[in-house]
Enzyme design. Structure first.
Site, PDB file in Angstrom:
ATOM      1  N   SER A 101     -10.050  22.121  -6.481  1.00 33.64           N
ATOM      2  CA  SER A 101      -8.682  21.824  -6.084  1.00 33.64           C
ATOM      3  C   SER A 101      -8.541  21.898  -4.560  1.00 33.64           C
ATOM      4  O   SER A 101      -9.195  21.145  -3.851  1.00 33.64           O
ATOM      5  CB  SER A 101      -7.745  22.787  -6.813  1.00 33.64           C
ATOM      6  OG  SER A 101      -6.400  22.453  -6.618  1.00 33.64           O
ATOM      7  N   HIS A 126      -8.641  17.194  -8.288  1.00 28.80           N
ATOM      8  CA  HIS A 126      -7.579  16.746  -9.194  1.00 28.80           C
ATOM      9  C   HIS A 126      -6.300  16.568  -8.390  1.00 28.80           C
ATOM     10  O   HIS A 126      -6.271  16.838  -7.195  1.00 28.80           O
ATOM     11  CB  HIS A 126      -7.392  17.715 -10.368  1.00 28.80           C
ATOM     12  CG  HIS A 126      -6.893  19.067  -9.989  1.00 28.80           C
ATOM     13  ND1 HIS A 126      -6.625  20.045 -10.910  1.00 28.80           N
ATOM     14  CD2 HIS A 126      -6.602  19.632  -8.789  1.00 28.80           C
ATOM     15  CE1 HIS A 126      -6.198  21.138 -10.309  1.00 28.80           C
ATOM     16  NE2 HIS A 126      -6.177  20.907  -9.021  1.00 28.80           N
TER      17      HIS A 126
END
EC number: 3.4.21.92
Length: 196
Positions: A101, A126
């Site tokens: 992330s 993501h």
């Protein structure tokens, strides 16, 4: 048995006697920085302060940022990224363990050609997530608009720093995409994979 951060001897230039400092302070003095936790305002401000201080101290000597992070808050992560682009010294990024992330966003922000992953490291990208699950409708709409702007910013940075087309990065960010070190290299997130 002592618990806590180990202390090591360190002699400042020009001093005869060494003093005992915690191991992180010793490593910071060697320009080695660590992101070894979730990205939040506290660690973000610490790393930003260290990068700015060390770049003022010597703007020709590179910084090394070791990353083992599950990700975290978007704005503090973007602040770390922006500071890495702002400071004069090159910032090497080294992924050890996991850069997920916002951890992977910080990883990709290292100086191009100076981004490294250890051989068994994992990288995950993501889209940013919202924190307003129980908000009023008006707040939720404003949050969604801001989230779309942040997603666009993050996507464009990945496109710029990896050399991948916008459609590839956008598609990858639709879900959690985990990569090995060599897959992250092929994806352009890191430039080198360390040899075992």
């Amino acid at each position: 048995m002592p618990i806590g951060v180990p202390k090591v001897p360190f002699r400042s230039p020009g001093e005869e006697d060494a003093s005992w400092v915690d191991v992180y302070n010793r490593l910071y003095r060697e320009r080695l920085l660590f992101l070894g936790q979730e990205v939040d305002s506290e660690i973000s401000n610490q790393l930003i302060g260290l990068m700015v201080y060390l770049s003022i101290e010597n703007d020709n000597k590179d910084l090394y940022l070791f990353i083992n992070s599950p990700g975290g808050w978007v704005i503090p992560g973007v602040a770390i990224y922006d500071t890495m682009q702002f400071v004069q010294p090159d910032v090497h990024t080294i992924c050890m363990g996991l850069a997920a992330s916002m951890g992977s966003f910080v990883l990709v922000g290292g100086e191009i050609t100076k981004r490294l992953a250890f051989p068994h490291a994992r990288v995950m990208i993501h889209q940013p997530a919202s924190s307003f699950y129980e908000a009023q409708t008006g707040e939720f709409i404003l949050e969604a608009e801001e989230l779309l702007k942040l997603r666009e910013t993050i996507t464009r940075v990945y496109v710029q720093r990896t050399g991948k087309p916008l459609w590839v990065v956008s598609e990858d960010m639709e879900r959690d995409v985990f990569m090995s070190a060599t897959e992250a290299q092929a994806h352009g997130i890191v430039d080198l994979v360390a040899i075992e």
